[in-house]
Design a protein around this motif. Structure first.
Motif, mmCIF file in Angstrom:
data_model
loop_
_atom_site.group_PDB
_atom_site.id
_atom_site.type_symbol
_atom_site.label_atom_id
_atom_site.label_comp_id
_atom_site.label_asym_id
_atom_site.label_seq_id
_atom_site.Cartn_x
_atom_site.Cartn_y
_atom_site.Cartn_z
ATOM 1 N N ALA A 23 2.602 -0.974 -4.004
ATOM 2 C CA ALA A 23 2.431 -2.431 -4.047
ATOM 3 C C ALA A 23 1.850 -2.909 -5.377
ATOM 4 N N GLY A 24 1.427 -1.979 -6.232
ATOM 5 C CA GLY A 24 0.846 -2.352 -7.522
ATOM 6 C C GLY A 24 -0.536 -2.963 -7.390
ATOM 7 N N LEU A 25 -1.297 -2.454 -6.418
ATOM 8 C CA LEU A 25 -2.628 -2.991 -6.159
ATOM 9 C C LEU A 25 -3.694 -1.930 -6.378
ATOM 10 N N ARG A 26 -4.916 -2.370 -6.590
ATOM 11 C CA ARG A 26 -6.047 -1.453 -6.708
ATOM 12 C C ARG A 26 -6.454 -0.986 -5.312
ATOM 13 N N PRO A 27 -6.919 0.263 -5.201
ATOM 14 C CA PRO A 27 -7.341 0.774 -3.887
ATOM 15 C C PRO A 27 -8.396 -0.102 -3.205
ATOM 16 N N ALA A 28 -9.331 -0.669 -3.963
ATOM 17 C CA ALA A 28 -10.358 -1.517 -3.350
ATOM 18 C C ALA A 28 -9.731 -2.772 -2.740
ATOM 19 N N THR A 29 -8.731 -3.324 -3.403
ATOM 20 C CA THR A 29 -8.013 -4.481 -2.873
ATOM 21 C C THR A 29 -7.266 -4.092 -1.606
ATOM 22 N N MET A 30 -6.674 -2.907 -1.613
ATOM 23 C CA MET A 30 -5.908 -2.426 -0.471
ATOM 24 C C MET A 30 -6.783 -2.299 0.769
ATOM 25 N N THR A 31 -8.032 -1.903 0.591
ATOM 26 C CA THR A 31 -8.929 -1.765 1.743
ATOM 27 C C THR A 31 -9.057 -3.090 2.488
ATOM 28 N N GLY A 32 -9.265 -4.177 1.767
ATOM 29 C CA GLY A 32 -9.375 -5.495 2.398
ATOM 30 C C GLY A 32 -8.098 -5.918 3.096
ATOM 31 N N ILE A 33 -6.967 -5.635 2.460
ATOM 32 C CA ILE A 33 -5.671 -5.970 3.048
ATOM 33 C C ILE A 33 -5.469 -5.197 4.346
ATOM 34 N N CYS A 45 2.643 -5.880 1.775
ATOM 35 C CA CYS A 45 2.211 -4.537 2.181
ATOM 36 C C CYS A 45 2.775 -4.170 3.555
ATOM 37 N N LEU A 46 2.775 -5.105 4.475
ATOM 38 C CA LEU A 46 3.350 -4.848 5.797
ATOM 39 C C LEU A 46 4.838 -4.561 5.686
ATOM 40 N N ASP A 47 5.529 -5.302 4.847
ATOM 41 C CA ASP A 47 6.966 -5.075 4.642
ATOM 42 C C ASP A 47 7.216 -3.682 4.065
ATOM 43 N N LEU A 48 6.402 -3.268 3.108
ATOM 44 C CA LEU A 48 6.543 -1.920 2.545
ATOM 45 C C LEU A 48 6.339 -0.859 3.628
ATOM 46 N N LEU A 49 5.343 -1.040 4.467
ATOM 47 C CA LEU A 49 5.092 -0.074 5.549
ATOM 48 C C LEU A 49 6.234 -0.068 6.560
ATOM 49 N N THR A 50 6.756 -1.232 6.871
ATOM 50 C CA THR A 50 7.849 -1.331 7.834
ATOM 51 C C THR A 50 9.105 -0.653 7.295
ATOM 52 N N ARG A 51 9.379 -0.831 6.012
ATOM 53 C CA ARG A 51 10.608 -0.281 5.433
ATOM 54 C C ARG A 51 10.492 1.178 5.011
ATOM 55 N N HIS A 52 9.307 1.609 4.587
ATOM 56 C CA HIS A 52 9.171 2.956 4.034
ATOM 57 C C HIS A 52 8.441 3.929 4.952
ATOM 58 N N GLY A 53 8.017 3.446 6.109
ATOM 59 C CA GLY A 53 7.344 4.335 7.047
ATOM 60 C C GLY A 53 5.885 4.516 6.710
ATOM 61 N N PRO A 54 5.202 5.353 7.456
ATOM 62 C CA PRO A 54 3.770 5.549 7.237
ATOM 63 C C PRO A 54 3.475 6.023 5.812
ATOM 64 N N LEU A 55 2.409 5.474 5.235
ATOM 65 C CA LEU A 55 1.974 5.831 3.886
ATOM 66 C C LEU A 55 0.467 5.971 3.883
ATOM 67 N N SER A 56 -0.025 6.746 2.949
ATOM 68 C CA SER A 56 -1.472 6.785 2.758
ATOM 69 C C SER A 56 -1.884 5.474 2.104
ATOM 70 N N PRO A 57 -3.116 5.053 2.265
ATOM 71 C CA PRO A 57 -3.569 3.836 1.587
ATOM 72 C C PRO A 57 -3.372 3.906 0.069
ATOM 73 N N THR A 58 -3.583 5.079 -0.501
ATOM 74 C CA THR A 58 -3.410 5.235 -1.950
ATOM 75 C C THR A 58 -1.950 5.053 -2.351
ATOM 76 N N ALA A 59 -1.041 5.664 -1.587
ATOM 77 C CA ALA A 59 0.389 5.527 -1.882
ATOM 78 C C ALA A 59 0.839 4.082 -1.714
ATOM 79 N N LEU A 60 0.341 3.425 -0.683
ATOM 80 C CA LEU A 60 0.694 2.016 -0.464
ATOM 81 C C LEU A 60 0.166 1.157 -1.607
#
Length: 161
Positions: free
Chosen positions: A68-78, A49-64
């Motif tokens: 990343a192919g993750l559920r939004p609830a999982t993304m919150t913890g990350i 997820c950090l690599d995606l943010l570094t390479r693609h710039g700022p993203l909303s949590p939903t877009a990230l």
């Protein structure tokens, strides 16, 4: 066996060799990422997820989460872990009329830590690429992009069920 059959058999063997080499590459890159993550105390999924943010710039949590192919609830913890450890910041999205909307941005000032850890691999890749012509490098890059697209398509098919 006819020469045509031998040619088909040889092609199947070369295709199988490419697939095996890609599987080996996948495993080696996963091991490298795991070692890398251990050095900076990042789980594999956090590093992705950090690599995606570094390479693609700022993203909303939903877009990230989607990328990343993750559920939004999982993304919150990350995102909580990444923010706690100083890798990212959550900011109000100035382009969104919903004042609750946020974007997630990687803290670029931490990139030097990441680059230092990947310096060995970058040096190895520079040396490896030096052995190829520009035309060969373009072919390799095209093959890798097309392989990535095939992987994305296969991933989407599995997600669809």
């Amino acid at each position: 066996m006819s020469s045509e059959q031998e040619a088909r058999r040889g092609r199947r063997q070369r295709i199988r060799a490419v697939k095996e080499a890609l599987r080996d590459l996948n495993l080696q890159l996963a091991l490298l990422s795991r070692r890398f993550g251990t050095q900076v105390d990042l789980k594999d999924v956090d590093w992705n997820c950090l690599d995606l943010l570094t390479r693609h710039g700022p993203l909303s949590p939903t877009a990230l989460a989607h990328t990343a192919g993750l559920r939004p609830a999982t993304m919150t913890g990350i995102l909580d872990r990444l923010q706690r450890d100083g890798w990212i910041v959550r900011e109000r999205d100035p382009d969104n009329p919903d004042r609750r909307a946020v974007i997630v941005r990687a803290r670029r000032e931490r990139n030097a830590e990441l680059y230092r850890l990947y310096a060995g691999m970058n040096t190895e890749m520079d040396q490896l690429c030096a052995d190829y012509t520009d035309t060969e490098l373009e072919l390799i890059a095209s093959f890798l992009r097309r392989t990535t697209a095939a992987g994305r398509h296969a991933t989407d098919q599995l997600a669809d069920g």
